[in-house]
Design an enzyme around this catalytic site. Structure first.
Site, PDB file in Angstrom:
ATOM      1  N   GLU A 103      34.356  39.522  35.490  1.00  0.00           N
ATOM      2  CA  GLU A 103      33.998  39.875  36.489  1.00  0.00           C
ATOM      3  C   GLU A 103      33.104  41.276  36.248  1.00  0.00           C
ATOM      4  O   GLU A 103      33.517  42.893  35.933  1.00  0.00           O
ATOM      5  CB  GLU A 103      34.452  40.846  38.001  1.00  0.00           C
ATOM      6  N   GLU A 152      38.656  32.069  39.370  1.00  0.00           N
ATOM      7  CA  GLU A 152      39.949  32.583  40.873  1.00  0.00           C
ATOM      8  C   GLU A 152      39.120  32.629  42.041  1.00  0.00           C
ATOM      9  O   GLU A 152      37.996  31.749  41.781  1.00  0.00           O
ATOM     10  CB  GLU A 152      39.281  34.001  40.690  1.00  0.00           C
TER      11      GLU A 152
END
Length: 448
Positions: A172, A356
Site C-alpha cells: 500500500e 487483504e
C-alpha cells in the site's frame, strides 16, 4: 449458522488457488527494543501526543516475536495454505549498512516454521516501518532512500531465496506516501500534497529498481507489489459528480497503476496541480514499469464522491450502505467491479492476488466466545464477489484474509479489531472467533 459457500465449479475451490491469512510486523511483533532492532518511524510517531488513539503504541502489540511457534501452529490449525507477513526493516538494518543477524534469524525461524507446517511463506519487504535514521535524512522525500531499499531488498532475497513462495516490495504505497507525507495521519506525519506525490514516486522507483535484483536472488519465487483500492462512485448522475469521481480514481488509484503498467502518471493530476508533479530523472518511469508476476490488491470498501466545494477537487458523499465498526461502507460488488475495470483498462494487467480483505468487527468476547457474525457475512459476500470477477475473466490466483489476529491498527491504536482470532492484550491469550471457525470449516471442506 453462517457459512462460506462458492459454486461447486468455482476456480477458487481448485487446489492451485491459494487461501492465506495476513499480518504485518509492526502491528503484531512487539519487542521493539530487543535483539538490536532500531527505532522506526512508527515508534517515533506513536510517541507524539495525539497521533495515535489512546496513546497506543507497538511496544508489545501481540507479542508475536516471543509467541512465534504458537502463532504458526494457529495458522496450521485454521487450515490456511499460506501466510503473508512483513519483515521489519529496523530489525534487519538497525544502522545504515549494518546487517543484524538476530533479525535475520527471527525471520529464518518464521519461514522454516511455515515450511515445516506445510504453509507457503509470502514475504512483504515494506509495510510502513521505515528506520527512523533514514527518515532523519528525509525519508521517502529523499531519493537516496530508494537505493537504500534496494540494498535491503537484495539482502533479504539473497538470504531467504526460493524458500519464500512470493515476495512483495511495498504494501500500500498510497497509505505510506499519502497518509504519511500528504495528510499527516500516518508516520512520519507530514502534511503537504507535493511531498505525498514525491514520496510515492520514490517508493515506485524503489520497487522498480529492486525487482530485477530480487528476481535474480530468488528466481523461482513470484515477485510483485501490493496496492490498496477504494473505488470511487459518483454521488449522483450529475456531470460534475461524475467528473469528480473520475478524477478521484485518477489521483488515488490510477496514479500507481499507470506508472507500473504504462510507464506514465495520469496527466489530469498535473493539469490541475502542476506543483504536485514530483521531481524525477529521465528513465525513472521505465524503471518503474518493470515486469511483475502479480499485483496484490487490498480491498476493504468503496466511496461516494461529489463535486468539490470551496475549490476542492472533490468531496465525499454520505453512503447509506451498511458499515463495519471502523465506519467503512460494505459493498462487495465494488470488489468485482474494481477487478473487471482494471482488466479492461490495462491489457497487460498481471495475475492478481487479493492480499487483504476483511472487516473491523469489535464484537466482544462473551463466555469465551466471539460471535462476529458481521465479519463472517462480510467474508462470505466478498468471496462470492471475487468469484464473479474470476468468472468475468480476471486471473485471480489467491485470497488472503485480513487479519490472522487482532492487532495494532495504526492511528486507531487497539480500538479496531480485524482478526479472525481474538487477542486479549492484557494476557495475550488467543481465542479463535466464529469467523475463524468458519474459515477452518471452509478450508477443511475444500481440501477433501
Amino acid at each position: 449458522m453462517m457459512t462460506f459457500e462458492l459454486p461447486k465449479n468455482s476456480k477458487m475451490l481448485q487446489p492451485e488457488f491459494t487461501f492465506g491469512v495476513a499480518t504485518a510486523a509492526f502491528q503484531i511483533e512487539g519487542a521493539t527494543t530487543e535483539d538490536g532492532r532500531c527505532e522506526s518511524i512508527w515508534d517515533r510517531f506513536c510517541s507524539l501526543p495525539g497521533k495515535v488513539l489512546n496513546g497506543d503504541d507497538g511496544t508489545e502489540a501481540c507479542d508475536h516475536y516471543h509467541r512465534l511457534e504458537q502463532d504458526l501452529d494457529l495458522i496450521k490449525e485454521l487450515g490456511f495454505d499460506a501466510y503473508r507477513f512483513s519483515v521489519a526493516w529496523p530489525r534487519i538494518e538497525p544502522a545504515e549498512g549494518e546487517w543484524n543477524e538476530l533479525g535475520f534469524a527471527f525471520y529464518q525461524r518464521l519461514i522454516d516454521g511455515l515450511i515445516e507446517r506445510g504453509i507457503k511463506p509470502y514475504l512483504t519487504l515494506y509495510h510502513w516501518d521505515l528506520p527512523q535514521y533514514l527518515e532523519d535524512k528525509g525519508g521517502w522525500i529523499n531519493r537516496e532512500t530508494a537505493y537504500r531499499f534496494v540494498d535491503y531488498a537484495e539482502k533479504i532475497t539473497q538470504r531467504f531465496g526460493d524458500k519464500v513462495a512470493c515476495y512483495t516490495t511495498f504494501n500500500e504505497p498510497w497509505c505510506a506516501a499519502f497518509l504519511g507525507y500528504r495528510r499527516g495521519e500516518h508516520a512520519p506525519g507530514l502534511a503537504e500534497d507535493r511531498l505525498g506525490f514525491q514520496a510515492a514516486h520514490h517508493m515506485m522507483l524503489a520497487h522498480g529498481l529492486a525487482l530485477p535484483k530480487m528476481r535474480k536472488a530468488a528466481p523461482k519465487a513470484k515477485h510483485g507489489i501490493v496496492l490498496n483500492f477504494m473505488l470511487a462512485y459518483a454521488n449522483s448522475d450529475s456531470a460534475a459528480d461524475v467528473a469528480a469521481a473520475h478524477y478521484c480514481n485518477e489521483e488515488n488509484n490510477y496514479f500507481f497503476l499507470d506508472a507500473l503498467l504504462n510507464a506514465q502518471y495520469p496527466e489530469s493530476i498535473w493539469q490541475k496541480h502542476p506543483d504536485w508533479r514530483p521531481m524525477m530523472l529521465p528513465g525513472d518511469l521505465a524503471i518503474i514499469n518493470t515486469e511483475m508476476d502479480y499485483i496484490g490488491i487490498n480491498y476493504y470498501s468503496s466511496t461516494l464522491i461529489k463535486a468539490g466545494s470551496d475549490g476542492a477537487d472533490y468531496d465525499f458523499g454520505e453512503s447509506e450502505l451498511p458499515k463495519t465498526d471502523i465506519g467503512w461502507a460494505i459493498y462487495p460488488k465494488a470488489l468485482t467491479e474494481t477487478l473487471v475495470n482494471y482488466k479492461k483498462r490495462y491489457p497487460n494487467f498481471p495475475a492478481v492476488l487479493i492480499t487483504e480483505n476483511g472487516a473491523a468487527d469489535n464484537t466482544p468476547i462473551v463466555d469465551g466466545k466471539i460471535t462476529d457474525d458481521m465479519r463472517s457475512q462480510y467474508y462470505a459476500d466478498h468471496l462470492l464477489a471475487l468469484n464473479d470477477a474470476i468468472e468475468a475473466g480476471v486471473d485471480v490466483q489467491g485470497y488472503f484474509a485480513w487479519s490472522l489476529m487482532d492487532n495494532f491498527e495504526w492511528a486507531f491504536g487497539y480500538s479496531q479489531r480485524f482478526g479472525i482470532v481474538h487477542v486479549d492484550y492484557q494476557t495475550q491469550q488467543r481465542t479463535i472467533k466464529k469467523s475463524g471457525l468458519e474459515w477452518q470449516r471452509f478450508l477443511k471442506a475444500r481440501s477433501r
